[in-house]
Scaffold this active site. Structure first.
Site, PDB file in Angstrom:
ATOM      1  N   GLY A  10       0.791  -1.414   0.209  1.00 53.64           N
ATOM      2  CA  GLY A  10      -0.052  -0.479  -0.031  1.00 53.64           C
ATOM      3  C   GLY A  10       0.807   1.615  -0.226  1.00 53.64           C
ATOM      4  O   GLY A  10       1.605   1.477  -0.085  1.00 53.64           O
ATOM      5  N   LEU A  36      -5.174  -9.415   6.527  1.00 56.54           N
ATOM      6  CA  LEU A  36      -6.130  -9.340   7.464  1.00 56.54           C
ATOM      7  C   LEU A  36      -7.370  -8.799   7.211  1.00 56.54           C
ATOM      8  O   LEU A  36      -8.376  -9.179   8.248  1.00 56.54           O
ATOM      9  CB  LEU A  36      -6.050  -7.444   6.944  1.00 56.54           C
ATOM     10  CG  LEU A  36      -4.904  -6.430   7.815  1.00 56.54           C
ATOM     11  CD1 LEU A  36      -4.740  -5.577   7.427  1.00 56.54           C
ATOM     12  CD2 LEU A  36      -4.388  -7.309   9.041  1.00 56.54           C
ATOM     13  N   ALA A  60      -4.981  -1.172   5.508  1.00 59.11           N
ATOM     14  CA  ALA A  60      -6.767  -1.297   6.630  1.00 59.11           C
ATOM     15  C   ALA A  60      -7.654  -1.073   4.833  1.00 59.11           C
ATOM     16  O   ALA A  60      -6.833  -1.397   4.346  1.00 59.11           O
ATOM     17  CB  ALA A  60      -6.583  -0.050   6.859  1.00 59.11           C
ATOM     18  N   TYR A 125     -16.539   3.242   7.541  1.00 62.90           N
ATOM     19  CA  TYR A 125     -14.967   3.355   7.809  1.00 62.90           C
ATOM     20  C   TYR A 125     -14.592   3.945   8.908  1.00 62.90           C
ATOM     21  O   TYR A 125     -13.586   3.216   9.427  1.00 62.90           O
ATOM     22  CB  TYR A 125     -14.780   3.651   6.370  1.00 62.90           C
ATOM     23  CG  TYR A 125     -13.340   4.563   6.346  1.00 62.90           C
ATOM     24  CD1 TYR A 125     -12.598   3.856   6.490  1.00 62.90           C
ATOM     25  CD2 TYR A 125     -13.070   5.719   6.898  1.00 62.90           C
ATOM     26  CE1 TYR A 125     -11.072   4.020   6.477  1.00 62.90           C
ATOM     27  CE2 TYR A 125     -11.697   5.821   6.899  1.00 62.90           C
ATOM     28  CZ  TYR A 125      -9.948   5.164   6.085  1.00 62.90           C
ATOM     29  OH  TYR A 125      -9.455   5.917   7.007  1.00 62.90           O
TER      30      TYR A 125
END
Length: 298
Positions: A10, A36, A60, A125
């Site tokens: 990322g 994850l 994330a 979120y």
């Protein structure tokens, strides 16, 4: 010091690896090595196998609007997985360094948010990221670093999008009533590396810290206008006009805080606060311009 890095491909994970650290051993884990969204037991097993002294969770679920349609996935990645990392941290004695967001706040306070201000997430979120903070706090040794408006010269982000659009459109309309401070992935990575070294050297760190680009807060519209000005300076031609619109007019599925600027006084006191975001945007835009030139000359 062995640092297990999740989300290694990322924006932040890539920046951590690009900056490098000869005095730290980064153990990068992408989704294939540590998913994850996967089983918690598998996450714990992957961590224990790496024997880290620090777990840096740079991974994330970041699709703010899509999270409204995928709440279970967002909470699994941003919340439950952090709980698994916390359990693994307790089992191995590692420090869990969790990256969070300004979106845990509702933006209605009227001043910059300090670390001890009460969160009030507005969307899925944001709620999932707050859940991650709460899970991270279950690790005996933990540090949650909140940041805002992260961008990079790689990946999908606002700065890259505006760079492209200012080269394609004669005029833009961008939200002008949301405010915070942009933070480059490089700025954040540099601050995190500094914190990791302090931890290695035995310095006591806070459990919560706000780290963003320095300088005054800005809006998405004013950030886009700066990028338009930088493009004109680098490429020539007229500056593409950027008109402000309201959040309601933009009509995004997920609610967003109107003013989520983070107070970085504590980071400044520690000496880990990044420089002015304007200078950093200029630098990143220069990288994007150079990449465009390279591609055009191939």
């Amino acid at each position: 010091m062995r640092v297990l890095l999740t989300g290694s491909t990322g924006q932040l994970g890539s920046a951590m690896q690009a900056l490098g650290a000869a005095d730290l051993t980064l153990l990068p884990h992408d989704r294939s090595a540590l998913d994850l969204a996967g089983d918690g037991a598998a996450i714990e097993a992957a961590v224990r196998a790496s024997r880290p002294e620090v777990i840096l969770n740079a991974g994330a679920y970041t699709a703010v609007d899509q999270a409204e349609e995928e709440p279970e996935l967002a909470h699994r990645v941003n919340g439950s997985a952090v709980g698994a990392l916390a359990r693994a941290a307790n089992a191995t004695g590692a420090l869990l360094l969790q990256v969070s967001t300004d979106y845990v706040f509702d933006g209605r306070l009227g001043r910059a948010y300090r670390e001890d201000d009460a969160p009030n997430p507005l969307g899925v979120y944001a709620a999932s990221k707050l859940a991650g903070e709460q899970e991270a706090a279950k690790a005996a040794r933990h540090l949650v670093v909140r940041t805002s408006w992260v961008y990079s010269h790689v990946g999908k982000n606002f700065v890259r999008t505006m760079w492209r659009l200012t080269g394609e459109q004669p005029r833009l309309r961008v939200v002008g009533d949301q405010f915070a401070r942009p933070t480059s992935a490089d700025q954040l990575a540099g601050a995190l590396l500094d914190l990791l070294r302090r931890h290695r050297d035995g310095e006591a760190l806070p459990a919560m810290l706000h780290v963003t680009g320095g300088g005054d807060e800005t809006s998405w519209r004013d950030l886009a206008a700066l990028i338009a000005e930088e493009r004109a300076a680098l490429r020539g031609g007229d500056v593409v006009p950027v008109d402000p619109i309201g959040t309601a007019e933009y009509g995004a599925p997920a609610p967003r805080p109107a003013r989520s600027t983070l107070d970085v006084t504590k980071a400044e006191t520690l000496g880990v606060a990044p420089g002015d975001w304007r200078d950093e945007v200029t630098r990143i835009v220069g990288i994007l311009a150079a990449k465009d030139s390279e591609e055009a000359n191939r």
